[in-house]
Design a protein around this motif. Structure first.
Motif, PDB file in Angstrom:
ATOM      1  N   ILE A 174       1.551 -11.040   8.612  1.00  0.00           N
ATOM      2  CA  ILE A 174       0.983 -10.028   9.507  1.00  0.00           C
ATOM      3  C   ILE A 174       1.928  -9.805  10.684  1.00  0.00           C
ATOM      4  O   ILE A 174       2.550 -10.738  11.200  1.00  0.00           O
ATOM      5  CB  ILE A 174      -0.409 -10.474  10.014  1.00  0.00           C
ATOM      6  CG1 ILE A 174      -1.111  -9.346  10.765  1.00  0.00           C
ATOM      7  CG2 ILE A 174      -0.310 -11.696  10.902  1.00  0.00           C
ATOM      8  CD1 ILE A 174      -2.021  -8.538   9.959  1.00  0.00           C
ATOM      9  N   LEU A 197      -5.329 -13.717   5.879  1.00  0.00           N
ATOM     10  CA  LEU A 197      -4.044 -13.389   6.495  1.00  0.00           C
ATOM     11  C   LEU A 197      -2.926 -14.352   6.105  1.00  0.00           C
ATOM     12  O   LEU A 197      -1.797 -14.208   6.579  1.00  0.00           O
ATOM     13  CB  LEU A 197      -4.187 -13.400   8.023  1.00  0.00           C
ATOM     14  CG  LEU A 197      -5.057 -12.306   8.637  1.00  0.00           C
ATOM     15  CD1 LEU A 197      -5.201 -12.527  10.139  1.00  0.00           C
ATOM     16  CD2 LEU A 197      -4.467 -10.927   8.355  1.00  0.00           C
ATOM     17  N   TRP A 204       0.966 -18.312  11.329  1.00  0.00           N
ATOM     18  CA  TRP A 204      -0.340 -18.396  10.664  1.00  0.00           C
ATOM     19  C   TRP A 204      -0.981 -19.758  10.913  1.00  0.00           C
ATOM     20  O   TRP A 204      -2.147 -19.855  11.286  1.00  0.00           O
ATOM     21  CB  TRP A 204      -0.178 -18.139   9.157  1.00  0.00           C
ATOM     22  CG  TRP A 204      -1.493 -18.100   8.436  1.00  0.00           C
ATOM     23  CD1 TRP A 204      -2.396 -17.078   8.423  1.00  0.00           C
ATOM     24  CD2 TRP A 204      -2.044 -19.136   7.605  1.00  0.00           C
ATOM     25  NE1 TRP A 204      -3.475 -17.410   7.646  1.00  0.00           N
ATOM     26  CE2 TRP A 204      -3.292 -18.667   7.127  1.00  0.00           C
ATOM     27  CE3 TRP A 204      -1.616 -20.407   7.220  1.00  0.00           C
ATOM     28  CZ2 TRP A 204      -4.108 -19.422   6.286  1.00  0.00           C
ATOM     29  CZ3 TRP A 204      -2.423 -21.159   6.382  1.00  0.00           C
ATOM     30  CH2 TRP A 204      -3.649 -20.670   5.918  1.00  0.00           C
ATOM     31  N   ALA A 229      -7.703  -6.386  10.902  1.00  0.00           N
ATOM     32  CA  ALA A 229      -7.642  -7.792  11.324  1.00  0.00           C
ATOM     33  C   ALA A 229      -7.976  -7.929  12.799  1.00  0.00           C
ATOM     34  O   ALA A 229      -8.706  -8.852  13.206  1.00  0.00           O
ATOM     35  CB  ALA A 229      -6.251  -8.359  11.039  1.00  0.00           C
TER      36      ALA A 229
END
Length: 470
Positions: A87, A78, A216, A16
Protein backbone atom coordinates in the motif's frame (compact mmCIF):
# COMPACT_ATOMS: atom_id res chain seq x y z
CA UNK A 1 15.84 -10.64 -19.82
CA UNK A 2 13.47 -11.62 -16.99
CA UNK A 3 10.51 -9.35 -16.43
CA UNK A 4 8.70 -9.63 -13.09
CA UNK A 5 5.00 -10.45 -13.34
CA UNK A 6 2.64 -7.47 -13.18
CA UNK A 7 1.13 -6.62 -9.83
CA UNK A 8 -2.12 -4.93 -8.91
CA UNK A 9 -2.54 -2.35 -6.18
CA UNK A 10 -4.70 -4.42 -3.88
CA UNK A 11 -7.21 -2.63 -1.66
CA UNK A 12 -7.77 0.95 -2.90
CA UNK A 13 -6.04 3.52 -0.72
CA UNK A 14 -9.20 5.53 -0.09
CA UNK A 15 -11.12 2.43 0.99
CA UNK A 16 -8.32 1.46 3.38
CA UNK A 17 -8.18 4.98 4.83
CA UNK A 18 -11.95 5.27 5.31
CA UNK A 19 -12.33 1.76 6.76
CA UNK A 20 -9.50 2.23 9.23
CA UNK A 21 -10.79 5.63 10.33
CA UNK A 22 -14.28 4.21 10.83
CA UNK A 23 -12.88 1.35 12.91
CA UNK A 24 -10.86 3.77 15.06
CA UNK A 25 -13.93 5.97 15.50
CA UNK A 26 -15.89 3.01 16.83
CA UNK A 27 -13.13 2.21 19.35
CA UNK A 28 -12.88 5.87 20.42
CA UNK A 29 -16.65 6.24 20.75
CA UNK A 30 -17.02 3.09 22.81
CA UNK A 31 -14.07 4.02 25.02
CA UNK A 32 -15.66 7.41 25.85
CA UNK A 33 -18.43 5.68 27.78
CA UNK A 34 -18.29 6.41 31.50
CA UNK A 35 -18.18 2.72 32.40
CA UNK A 36 -14.55 2.62 31.23
CA UNK A 37 -13.51 5.65 33.32
CA UNK A 38 -11.38 5.15 36.40
CA UNK A 39 -12.75 8.17 38.27
CA UNK A 40 -16.08 7.75 40.12
CA UNK A 41 -17.47 10.78 38.26
CA UNK A 42 -16.52 9.54 34.80
CA UNK A 43 -13.95 10.99 32.39
CA UNK A 44 -13.96 14.50 33.98
CA UNK A 45 -14.65 16.11 30.61
CA UNK A 46 -18.36 16.87 30.00
CA UNK A 47 -18.22 16.82 26.20
CA UNK A 48 -16.46 13.46 26.12
CA UNK A 49 -18.93 12.04 28.64
CA UNK A 50 -21.86 13.29 26.58
CA UNK A 51 -20.50 11.69 23.42
CA UNK A 52 -19.78 8.43 25.20
CA UNK A 53 -23.20 8.06 26.80
CA UNK A 54 -24.93 8.23 23.40
CA UNK A 55 -23.91 4.58 23.08
CA UNK A 56 -26.02 2.83 25.69
CA UNK A 57 -24.86 -0.39 27.30
CA UNK A 58 -23.74 -2.76 25.84
CA UNK A 59 -23.32 -0.95 22.51
CA UNK A 60 -20.17 0.75 23.77
CA UNK A 61 -18.53 -2.65 24.27
CA UNK A 62 -19.78 -3.87 20.91
CA UNK A 63 -18.30 -0.78 19.22
CA UNK A 64 -14.84 -1.38 20.72
CA UNK A 65 -14.74 -5.05 19.76
CA UNK A 66 -16.21 -4.40 16.30
CA UNK A 67 -13.65 -1.66 15.60
CA UNK A 68 -10.82 -3.93 16.69
CA UNK A 69 -12.00 -6.75 14.45
CA UNK A 70 -12.38 -4.34 11.51
CA UNK A 71 -8.81 -3.10 11.94
CA UNK A 72 -7.49 -6.65 12.16
CA UNK A 73 -9.26 -7.74 8.97
CA UNK A 74 -8.13 -4.57 7.20
CA UNK A 75 -4.53 -5.17 8.26
CA UNK A 76 -4.62 -8.71 6.88
CA UNK A 77 -6.06 -7.51 3.57
CA UNK A 78 -3.22 -4.99 3.23
CA UNK A 79 -0.44 -7.58 3.64
CA UNK A 80 2.36 -7.72 1.08
CA UNK A 81 2.01 -10.86 -1.04
CA UNK A 82 2.78 -12.14 -4.55
CA UNK A 83 0.91 -10.21 -7.20
CA UNK A 84 -0.06 -7.39 -4.83
CA UNK A 85 2.02 -4.24 -4.36
CA UNK A 86 2.49 -2.72 -0.89
CA UNK A 87 0.00 0.00 0.00
CA UNK A 88 1.23 3.50 -0.84
CA UNK A 89 1.89 6.20 1.77
CA UNK A 90 1.59 3.96 4.84
CA UNK A 91 2.52 6.80 7.18
CA UNK A 92 -0.32 9.01 5.99
CA UNK A 93 -2.64 6.04 6.13
CA UNK A 94 -1.79 5.57 9.80
CA UNK A 95 -2.33 9.28 10.47
CA UNK A 96 -5.86 9.08 9.06
CA UNK A 97 -6.59 5.95 11.08
CA UNK A 98 -5.34 7.62 14.25
CA UNK A 99 -7.23 10.92 13.95
CA UNK A 100 -10.50 9.68 15.53
CA UNK A 101 -8.58 8.52 18.61
CA UNK A 102 -7.01 11.88 19.46
CA UNK A 103 -9.90 13.28 21.52
CA UNK A 104 -10.83 10.00 23.15
CA UNK A 105 -9.76 8.74 26.57
CA UNK A 106 -7.08 6.03 26.80
CA UNK A 107 -8.17 2.87 25.04
CA UNK A 108 -8.36 -0.50 26.84
CA UNK A 109 -5.93 0.54 29.59
CA UNK A 110 -5.56 3.02 32.42
CA UNK A 111 -1.77 3.23 32.29
CA UNK A 112 -1.87 6.80 30.95
CA UNK A 113 -3.51 7.82 34.23
CA UNK A 114 -0.61 6.28 36.12
CA UNK A 115 1.81 8.23 33.92
CA UNK A 116 -0.01 11.48 34.65
CA UNK A 117 -0.13 10.85 38.38
CA UNK A 118 3.57 9.96 38.49
CA UNK A 119 4.34 13.17 36.59
CA UNK A 120 2.24 15.17 39.07
CA UNK A 121 4.01 13.58 42.06
CA UNK A 122 7.45 14.29 40.60
CA UNK A 123 6.47 17.86 39.77
CA UNK A 124 5.54 18.36 43.42
CA UNK A 125 9.12 17.55 44.39
CA UNK A 126 8.32 14.07 45.70
CA UNK A 127 9.46 10.72 44.32
CA UNK A 128 6.87 8.27 43.03
CA UNK A 129 9.34 5.47 43.82
CA UNK A 130 9.12 6.38 47.53
CA UNK A 131 5.66 7.94 47.89
CA UNK A 132 3.64 5.63 45.66
CA UNK A 133 0.90 6.41 43.17
CA UNK A 134 -2.00 8.49 44.45
CA UNK A 135 0.04 9.62 47.45
CA UNK A 136 0.26 13.32 46.59
CA UNK A 137 -3.44 13.95 46.06
CA UNK A 138 -3.91 16.23 43.09
CA UNK A 139 -6.04 15.90 39.97
CA UNK A 140 -5.22 12.27 39.13
CA UNK A 141 -5.09 10.49 42.47
CA UNK A 142 -8.75 9.50 42.56
CA UNK A 143 -8.45 7.97 39.08
CA UNK A 144 -5.54 5.69 39.91
CA UNK A 145 -6.63 2.06 39.73
CA UNK A 146 -6.98 0.65 43.28
CA UNK A 147 -4.61 -2.15 42.24
CA UNK A 148 -1.77 0.40 42.03
CA UNK A 149 -2.78 2.84 44.78
CA UNK A 150 0.18 3.39 47.11
CA UNK A 151 2.60 1.42 44.92
CA UNK A 152 5.62 2.85 43.17
CA UNK A 153 6.38 2.26 39.49
CA UNK A 154 8.97 0.20 37.65
CA UNK A 155 9.48 2.92 35.03
CA UNK A 156 13.06 4.26 34.82
CA UNK A 157 14.13 7.88 35.08
CA UNK A 158 13.55 9.30 31.61
CA UNK A 159 10.04 7.90 31.49
CA UNK A 160 9.21 9.92 34.61
CA UNK A 161 10.75 13.06 33.10
CA UNK A 162 8.55 12.67 30.02
CA UNK A 163 5.48 12.30 32.26
CA UNK A 164 6.45 15.44 34.16
CA UNK A 165 6.80 17.44 30.96
CA UNK A 166 3.41 16.36 29.61
CA UNK A 167 1.63 17.16 32.88
CA UNK A 168 3.36 20.56 33.10
CA UNK A 169 2.60 21.46 29.48
CA UNK A 170 -1.10 20.63 29.90
CA UNK A 171 -1.51 22.40 33.23
CA UNK A 172 -2.22 19.16 35.10
CA UNK A 173 -5.72 19.03 33.61
CA UNK A 174 -7.48 15.95 35.02
CA UNK A 175 -8.54 14.77 31.54
CA UNK A 176 -6.37 16.40 28.89
CA UNK A 177 -3.11 15.68 30.69
CA UNK A 178 -3.99 12.00 30.50
CA UNK A 179 -4.94 12.23 26.82
CA UNK A 180 -1.76 14.20 26.11
CA UNK A 181 0.29 11.15 27.07
CA UNK A 182 -0.32 10.31 23.40
CA UNK A 183 2.20 13.03 22.46
CA UNK A 184 5.32 11.03 23.43
CA UNK A 185 3.65 7.90 22.08
CA UNK A 186 3.05 9.66 18.75
CA UNK A 187 6.69 10.79 18.73
CA UNK A 188 7.76 7.18 19.18
CA UNK A 189 5.47 6.00 16.38
CA UNK A 190 6.80 8.80 14.18
CA UNK A 191 10.35 7.57 14.77
CA UNK A 192 9.27 4.05 13.86
CA UNK A 193 7.74 5.29 10.63
CA UNK A 194 10.77 7.41 9.70
CA UNK A 195 13.36 4.68 10.31
CA UNK A 196 11.81 1.45 9.06
CA UNK A 197 12.29 1.88 5.30
CA UNK A 198 16.02 2.75 5.44
CA UNK A 199 16.79 -0.14 7.81
CA UNK A 200 14.71 -2.61 5.78
CA UNK A 201 16.42 -1.74 2.49
CA UNK A 202 19.84 -2.03 4.13
CA UNK A 203 19.11 -5.47 5.54
CA UNK A 204 17.31 -6.74 2.42
CA UNK A 205 19.05 -5.07 -0.54
CA UNK A 206 17.60 -7.45 -3.12
CA UNK A 207 13.98 -7.24 -1.96
CA UNK A 208 11.92 -4.49 -3.65
CA UNK A 209 9.13 -5.02 -1.11
CA UNK A 210 11.34 -4.79 1.97
CA UNK A 211 10.12 -1.33 2.97
CA UNK A 212 6.48 -2.18 2.30
CA UNK A 213 6.72 -5.34 4.34
CA UNK A 214 8.41 -3.46 7.20
CA UNK A 215 5.67 -0.84 7.20
CA UNK A 216 2.95 -3.50 7.22
CA UNK A 217 4.43 -5.26 10.23
CA UNK A 218 5.84 -2.29 12.10
CA UNK A 219 3.53 0.64 11.37
CA UNK A 220 0.08 -0.52 10.27
CA UNK A 221 -0.55 -3.42 12.64
CA UNK A 222 -3.62 -3.01 14.88
CA UNK A 223 -1.66 -3.47 18.11
CA UNK A 224 0.34 -0.32 17.37
CA UNK A 225 -2.70 1.79 16.48
CA UNK A 226 -4.89 0.63 19.36
CA UNK A 227 -2.31 0.31 22.13
CA UNK A 228 0.63 2.57 21.24
CA UNK A 229 -1.53 5.47 20.03
CA UNK A 230 -4.94 4.64 21.47
CA UNK A 231 -3.58 3.49 24.83
CA UNK A 232 -0.75 6.07 24.92
CA UNK A 233 1.75 3.54 26.27
CA UNK A 234 5.34 4.56 26.96
CA UNK A 235 6.59 1.46 25.11
CA UNK A 236 5.99 3.46 21.91
CA UNK A 237 8.69 6.04 22.59
CA UNK A 238 11.08 3.32 23.76
CA UNK A 239 10.51 1.40 20.52
CA UNK A 240 11.01 4.54 18.42
CA UNK A 241 14.30 5.48 20.08
CA UNK A 242 15.50 1.87 19.85
CA UNK A 243 14.86 1.85 16.10
CA UNK A 244 16.52 5.26 15.84
CA UNK A 245 19.68 3.71 17.31
CA UNK A 246 19.54 0.97 14.66
CA UNK A 247 18.90 3.59 11.94
CA UNK A 248 21.95 5.61 13.05
CA UNK A 249 24.01 2.43 12.81
CA UNK A 250 22.74 1.69 9.30
CA UNK A 251 23.38 5.23 8.08
CA UNK A 252 26.88 5.20 9.56
CA UNK A 253 27.70 1.86 7.89
CA UNK A 254 26.47 3.07 4.51
CA UNK A 255 28.39 6.33 4.74
CA UNK A 256 31.46 4.44 5.87
CA UNK A 257 31.28 2.30 2.75
CA UNK A 258 30.97 5.40 0.58
CA UNK A 259 33.51 7.65 2.27
CA UNK A 260 35.69 5.40 4.41
CA UNK A 261 36.05 5.18 8.18
CA UNK A 262 35.80 8.89 8.95
CA UNK A 263 35.66 10.21 12.49
CA UNK A 264 31.94 10.93 12.16
CA UNK A 265 31.27 7.33 11.17
CA UNK A 266 33.20 5.97 14.12
CA UNK A 267 31.48 8.35 16.53
CA UNK A 268 28.06 7.33 15.21
CA UNK A 269 28.84 3.61 15.57
CA UNK A 270 30.59 3.73 18.92
CA UNK A 271 29.01 6.69 20.69
CA UNK A 272 25.74 8.01 19.22
CA UNK A 273 24.00 4.69 18.50
CA UNK A 274 25.01 3.01 21.80
CA UNK A 275 24.07 6.16 23.73
CA UNK A 276 20.64 6.12 22.06
CA UNK A 277 20.18 2.57 23.30
CA UNK A 278 20.87 3.92 26.78
CA UNK A 279 18.22 6.61 26.22
CA UNK A 280 15.74 3.93 25.14
CA UNK A 281 16.61 1.89 28.24
CA UNK A 282 15.91 4.96 30.40
CA UNK A 283 12.40 4.91 28.92
CA UNK A 284 11.85 1.13 29.24
CA UNK A 285 14.57 -1.25 30.37
CA UNK A 286 13.97 -4.02 27.82
CA UNK A 287 15.34 -1.74 25.09
CA UNK A 288 18.76 -2.97 26.19
CA UNK A 289 18.35 -5.91 23.79
CA UNK A 290 19.01 -3.41 20.97
CA UNK A 291 22.73 -3.59 21.70
CA UNK A 292 22.86 -6.82 19.66
CA UNK A 293 21.67 -5.02 16.52
CA UNK A 294 23.88 -1.97 17.03
CA UNK A 295 26.90 -4.22 17.54
CA UNK A 296 26.13 -6.67 14.75
CA UNK A 297 24.95 -4.59 11.80
CA UNK A 298 28.42 -3.14 10.99
CA UNK A 299 29.84 -6.68 10.61
CA UNK A 300 26.84 -8.44 9.05
CA UNK A 301 28.76 -9.71 6.02
CA UNK A 302 31.55 -11.08 8.17
CA UNK A 303 29.13 -12.75 10.56
CA UNK A 304 27.48 -14.66 7.74
CA UNK A 305 30.85 -16.05 6.59
CA UNK A 306 32.23 -16.90 10.02
CA UNK A 307 31.83 -20.31 11.71
CA UNK A 308 29.55 -20.30 14.73
CA UNK A 309 32.13 -20.29 17.59
CA UNK A 310 34.17 -17.48 16.06
CA UNK A 311 31.00 -15.63 15.11
CA UNK A 312 29.69 -15.72 18.67
CA UNK A 313 33.03 -14.50 19.99
CA UNK A 314 33.23 -11.63 17.52
CA UNK A 315 29.62 -10.58 18.09
CA UNK A 316 30.02 -11.00 21.85
CA UNK A 317 33.07 -8.74 22.07
CA UNK A 318 31.41 -5.96 20.07
CA UNK A 319 28.16 -6.35 22.02
CA UNK A 320 30.04 -6.05 25.32
CA UNK A 321 31.63 -2.79 24.17
CA UNK A 322 28.33 -1.36 22.91
CA UNK A 323 26.61 -2.48 26.13
CA UNK A 324 29.17 -0.67 28.26
CA UNK A 325 28.46 2.62 26.47
CA UNK A 326 24.67 2.07 26.56
CA UNK A 327 24.73 1.29 30.28
CA UNK A 328 26.93 4.34 30.93
CA UNK A 329 24.36 6.48 29.11
CA UNK A 330 21.52 4.87 31.08
CA UNK A 331 23.30 5.45 34.41
CA UNK A 332 24.14 9.05 33.49
CA UNK A 333 20.48 9.78 32.71
CA UNK A 334 19.30 8.06 35.91
CA UNK A 335 21.71 10.05 38.07
CA UNK A 336 21.57 13.30 36.08
CA UNK A 337 17.79 13.53 36.40
CA UNK A 338 18.02 12.90 40.13
CA UNK A 339 15.61 9.96 39.87
CA UNK A 340 18.11 7.22 40.62
CA UNK A 341 17.21 3.55 40.51
CA UNK A 342 14.17 3.33 42.77
CA UNK A 343 12.30 1.47 40.04
CA UNK A 344 14.23 -1.68 41.00
CA UNK A 345 12.15 -1.96 44.18
CA UNK A 346 8.95 -2.29 42.16
CA UNK A 347 9.90 -4.84 39.51
CA UNK A 348 7.93 -7.55 41.30
CA UNK A 349 4.72 -5.60 40.60
CA UNK A 350 4.94 -6.39 36.89
CA UNK A 351 3.00 -9.63 37.36
CA UNK A 352 0.39 -8.17 39.73
CA UNK A 353 -2.15 -7.51 36.97
CA UNK A 354 -3.63 -10.65 35.48
CA UNK A 355 -2.33 -11.30 31.96
CA UNK A 356 -2.14 -14.35 29.67
CA UNK A 357 1.61 -14.80 30.23
CA UNK A 358 1.96 -18.61 30.54
CA UNK A 359 4.06 -18.65 33.68
CA UNK A 360 1.94 -15.93 35.29
CA UNK A 361 -1.17 -18.03 34.67
CA UNK A 362 0.55 -21.10 36.07
CA UNK A 363 1.64 -19.24 39.20
CA UNK A 364 -1.72 -17.60 39.73
CA UNK A 365 -4.07 -20.52 39.14
CA UNK A 366 -1.73 -23.19 40.45
CA UNK A 367 -1.27 -21.12 43.59
CA UNK A 368 -5.03 -20.63 43.91
CA UNK A 369 -5.53 -24.39 43.70
CA UNK A 370 -2.91 -25.01 46.39
CA UNK A 371 -4.55 -22.38 48.61
CA UNK A 372 -7.95 -24.02 48.02
CA UNK A 373 -6.47 -27.31 49.21
CA UNK A 374 -5.37 -25.60 52.41
CA UNK A 375 -1.63 -25.17 51.76
CA UNK A 376 0.52 -22.05 51.44
CA UNK A 377 0.98 -21.19 47.73
CA UNK A 378 3.98 -18.87 48.31
CA UNK A 379 6.60 -21.57 47.76
CA UNK A 380 4.94 -22.81 44.58
CA UNK A 381 4.76 -19.32 43.13
CA UNK A 382 8.39 -18.67 44.00
CA UNK A 383 9.42 -21.84 42.16
CA UNK A 384 7.29 -20.88 39.15
CA UNK A 385 9.01 -17.49 39.07
CA UNK A 386 12.45 -19.07 39.17
CA UNK A 387 11.52 -21.56 36.44
CA UNK A 388 10.13 -18.69 34.34
CA UNK A 389 13.42 -16.79 34.61
CA UNK A 390 15.46 -19.90 33.81
CA UNK A 391 13.35 -20.74 30.76
CA UNK A 392 13.50 -17.15 29.51
CA UNK A 393 17.28 -17.02 29.87
CA UNK A 394 17.58 -20.34 28.05
CA UNK A 395 15.37 -19.17 25.20
CA UNK A 396 17.27 -15.89 24.92
CA UNK A 397 20.56 -17.79 24.75
CA UNK A 398 19.15 -20.03 22.01
CA UNK A 399 17.87 -16.97 20.08
CA UNK A 400 21.27 -15.27 20.21
CA UNK A 401 23.01 -18.43 18.99
CA UNK A 402 20.39 -19.25 16.35
CA UNK A 403 20.33 -15.73 14.91
CA UNK A 404 23.92 -14.72 15.59
CA UNK A 405 24.33 -13.96 11.88
CA UNK A 406 21.11 -11.86 11.90
CA UNK A 407 21.27 -9.64 15.00
CA UNK A 408 18.13 -7.63 14.20
CA UNK A 409 16.16 -10.87 14.04
CA UNK A 410 17.76 -11.85 17.35
CA UNK A 411 16.47 -8.65 18.95
CA UNK A 412 13.02 -9.20 17.42
CA UNK A 413 12.60 -12.80 18.53
CA UNK A 414 14.31 -12.09 21.84
CA UNK A 415 11.98 -9.20 22.66
CA UNK A 416 8.99 -11.37 21.78
CA UNK A 417 10.32 -14.09 24.11
CA UNK A 418 10.65 -11.53 26.92
CA UNK A 419 7.05 -10.42 26.34
CA UNK A 420 5.59 -13.94 26.31
CA UNK A 421 7.76 -15.72 28.87
CA UNK A 422 8.09 -12.87 31.36
CA UNK A 423 5.89 -12.13 34.37
CA UNK A 424 3.26 -10.27 32.34
CA UNK A 425 2.11 -10.19 28.71
CA UNK A 426 0.32 -7.04 27.59
CA UNK A 427 -0.60 -6.24 23.97
CA UNK A 428 1.50 -3.07 24.02
CA UNK A 429 4.62 -5.18 24.60
CA UNK A 430 4.33 -6.73 21.12
CA UNK A 431 4.48 -3.91 18.48
CA UNK A 432 8.22 -3.34 19.08
CA UNK A 433 8.89 -7.00 18.30
CA UNK A 434 6.70 -6.85 15.18
CA UNK A 435 8.57 -3.78 13.90
CA UNK A 436 11.90 -5.58 14.33
CA UNK A 437 10.73 -8.86 12.83
CA UNK A 438 9.23 -7.01 9.88
CA UNK A 439 12.76 -5.93 8.99
CA UNK A 440 13.91 -9.53 8.58
CA UNK A 441 12.90 -12.23 6.12
CA UNK A 442 10.23 -14.52 7.56
CA UNK A 443 9.43 -17.91 6.12
CA UNK A 444 5.72 -18.40 5.26
CA UNK A 445 5.09 -20.45 8.38
CA UNK A 446 6.56 -17.74 10.63
CA UNK A 447 4.56 -15.10 8.77
CA UNK A 448 1.27 -16.96 9.27
CA UNK A 449 1.87 -17.76 12.93
CA UNK A 450 3.04 -14.28 13.82
CA UNK A 451 0.16 -12.58 12.00
CA UNK A 452 -2.31 -15.04 13.51
CA UNK A 453 -0.96 -14.39 16.99
CA UNK A 454 -1.21 -10.64 16.45
CA UNK A 455 -4.82 -10.76 15.26
CA UNK A 456 -5.91 -13.25 17.91
CA UNK A 457 -4.22 -11.31 20.71
CA UNK A 458 -5.58 -7.88 19.78
CA UNK A 459 -9.14 -9.19 19.32
CA UNK A 460 -9.07 -11.35 22.45
CA UNK A 461 -7.71 -8.47 24.53
CA UNK A 462 -10.44 -6.12 23.34
CA UNK A 463 -13.18 -8.62 24.17
CA UNK A 464 -11.65 -9.65 27.49
CA UNK A 465 -11.05 -6.05 28.61
CA UNK A 466 -14.54 -4.75 27.83
CA UNK A 467 -16.12 -7.73 29.57
CA UNK A 468 -13.85 -7.31 32.58
CA UNK A 469 -14.80 -3.65 32.85
CA UNK A 470 -18.44 -4.58 32.49
Amino acid sequence: MFNPPPRHAGLPWGVAAATGAAASALIAWGSAHAEFAYHPSGWLEPTVTAIGTVLVLPLDRVAIVAGTVMLSVLWWLLRVRPGVAPIAWPGWLLVIWALPLLWAPPVLSGDAILYADSGWIENQGASVYAAGLGAAGGPFAASVDPLWQGSGVAYPALSLVVNQLVVALTGAHPYWSVVAMRLPAALGVGLIGLTLARIARHLNPGDPDAAGRAHWWGLLNPLLLIHFLGGAHNDALMAGVSLLAIWVTVVAVERGRAHGAELGTRLALWLVAPALVGVAMALKQQAGLTVLAVAGIPILTGLARTPLPARLWRLGVRTAAVTAIAVASFVAISLGTGKGFGWIDWLTLMGAAGTPAPFALLGQHGGDLIAYLGADPAGFRTVVGLVSNAVLLGVLAWVVIRFSDRPVAAVGWGSLAVAILGQSLHPWYVPWSLALLGLTPLVPRQHRWLAGFTIAFVCWNAFQTVMWHG
